[in-house]
Design an enzyme around this catalytic site. Structure first.
Site, PDB file in Angstrom:
ATOM      1  N   GLY A 283      50.904  24.928  53.290  1.00  9.48           N
ATOM      2  CA  GLY A 283      51.061  25.956  52.272  1.00  9.48           C
ATOM      3  C   GLY A 283      49.782  26.259  51.526  1.00  9.48           C
ATOM      4  CB  CYS A 284      49.185  27.057  47.958  1.00 12.55           C
ATOM      5  SG  CYS A 284      50.329  28.433  47.715  1.00 12.55           S
ATOM      6  CB  VAL A 285      47.409  22.154  49.526  1.00 10.81           C
ATOM      7  CG1 VAL A 285      47.988  21.637  50.829  1.00 10.81           C
ATOM      8  CG2 VAL A 285      46.368  21.173  48.986  1.00 10.81           C
ATOM      9  CB  ALA A 286      46.574  25.007  54.317  1.00  7.77           C
TER      10      ALA A 286
END
Length: 355
Positions: A138-141
């Site tokens: 998700g956003c952390v990728a």
């Protein structure tokens, strides 16, 4: 070490104001006057002024299957990935046939073969290029992908690597769903892609490639937070899981990770001059600043990115990085970071060489 040589964003052609998007999506999500009023308030307070979307606004009313949405993700996503990667390689002065490793990430569509396989042919990469597609972060990728590319290059200091992110978040908005999670997501997330070119230490020195060095990274998985961020995947595609607890998770855990990473490298918060935060939303950015004890203004690049393009999931923090690389101001120590499903945090410690 590894060295970030270039970064480039890419966005779809259709750009709309937040007010235009709100007006178009409201009847698709709810016919309840109270929920419609809530939707308008949430969208207006999202910190977003404009967003790029992969389709014209009126087409979202006719997008009625996950199959159709995913086909569009593959076709449009490949085009955006190609543009971002070409632009980043051109900025770095590196040929596509010199790339040894590609890490591709997305959490808004699925494909097998993955989109990065198309890039090999489109860009003229070597057939022996190593590829690693990633899904689920998700956003952390964006931050995690950069960290994992760094890990690879520590072991392959003569190699060139490219991180590619594609996120078409608008394709995941659920019609007829006026849950708080879907209302928030429909007002926050935008579409976009980004690519980052990273060189191993040996090849960077040999070729005189400039840019910030990745000094160190830190990953953290916070226990009992699985229901805070994620997807509920079913027949209608990707249904957002997004609780109001994200700022609380940041408040409980994030500062400890930052201090641990900085301390391991003989640094403190006061030594960081460049903060590259994932623009996850106003409450997320405020929670980051409060946890770190820094002024909101220190995260201004992320606030600008949020206003201009919304939260583009994993591509968002890479867009903030791209802006930092093209802004000619003196820099020394920087910290790039993001959160994603898990809840997972990833921190990437950077240092710009003295001019």
């Amino acid at each position: 070490m590894s060295r970030i040589v270039a970064a480039a964003p890419a966005v779809p052609a259709f750009r709309y104001s937040q007010a235009e998007i709100t007006t178009a999506l409201e009847p698709l999500l709810t016919h309840d006057p109270a929920r419609a009023a809530l939707l308008r308030r949430i969208h207006a307070s999202a910190g977003v002024q404009t967003r790029n979307l992969v389709m014209e606004l009126d087409r979202y009313a006719t997008l009625d299957s996950f199959h159709e949405a995913n086909d569009l993700f593959i076709a449009a996503g490949a085009d955006l990935a190609e543009k971002a990667t070409r632009d980043a390689l051109d900025a770095a002065g590196i040929g596509a046939n010199e790339v040894d490793f590609v890490l591709f990430t997305s959490v808004t569509g699925v494909a097998a073969p993955s989109i990065d396989a198309q890039l090999v042919t489109r860009l003229g990469m070597r057939p022996d290029v190593k590829r690693l597609p990633s899904f689920g972060l998700g956003c952390v990728a964006g931050a995690s992908g950069l960290a994992r590319v760094h890990d690879y290059l520590v072991g392959h200091p003569n190699d060139i690597a490219v991180l590619v992110s594609v996120e078409l978040c608008s394709l995941t908005v659920q019609r007829g769903d006026d849950s708080m999670a879907n209302i928030v997501a429909s007002g926050l997330f935008g579409d976009g892609a980004a690519a980052v070119v990273v060189a191993g230490d040996a090849v960077a020195r040999e070729r005189g490639l400039t840019g910030p060095d990745v000094l160190d990274t830190r990953s953290s998985l916070y226990p009992q937070t699985e229901d805070v961020i994620g997807w509920d995947i079913g027949g209608s595609g990707f249904r957002i899981v997004l609780s109001a607890g994200v700022p609380d998770v940041i408040g409980r855990h994030f500062a400890g990770d930052v201090h641990a990473l900085l301390g391991a490298n003989g640094l403190t918060v006061a030594d960081v001059g460049t903060w590259l935060a994932h623009p996850g939303g106003p409450k997320v950015l405020e929670a980051f600043a409060q946890a770190l004890g820094i002024e909101d203004a220190a995260l201004e690049p992320s606030w600008r990115a949020l206003a201009a393009a919304g939260n583009q999931s994993s591509a968002a923090v890479l867009g903030v990085l791209a802006e930092a690389l093209r802004t000619p101001v003196p820099r020394d120590v920087g910290l790039l970071f993001a959160l994603g499903p898990g809840v997972t945090a990833e921190l990437v410690l950077l240092r710009w060489a003295a001019a």
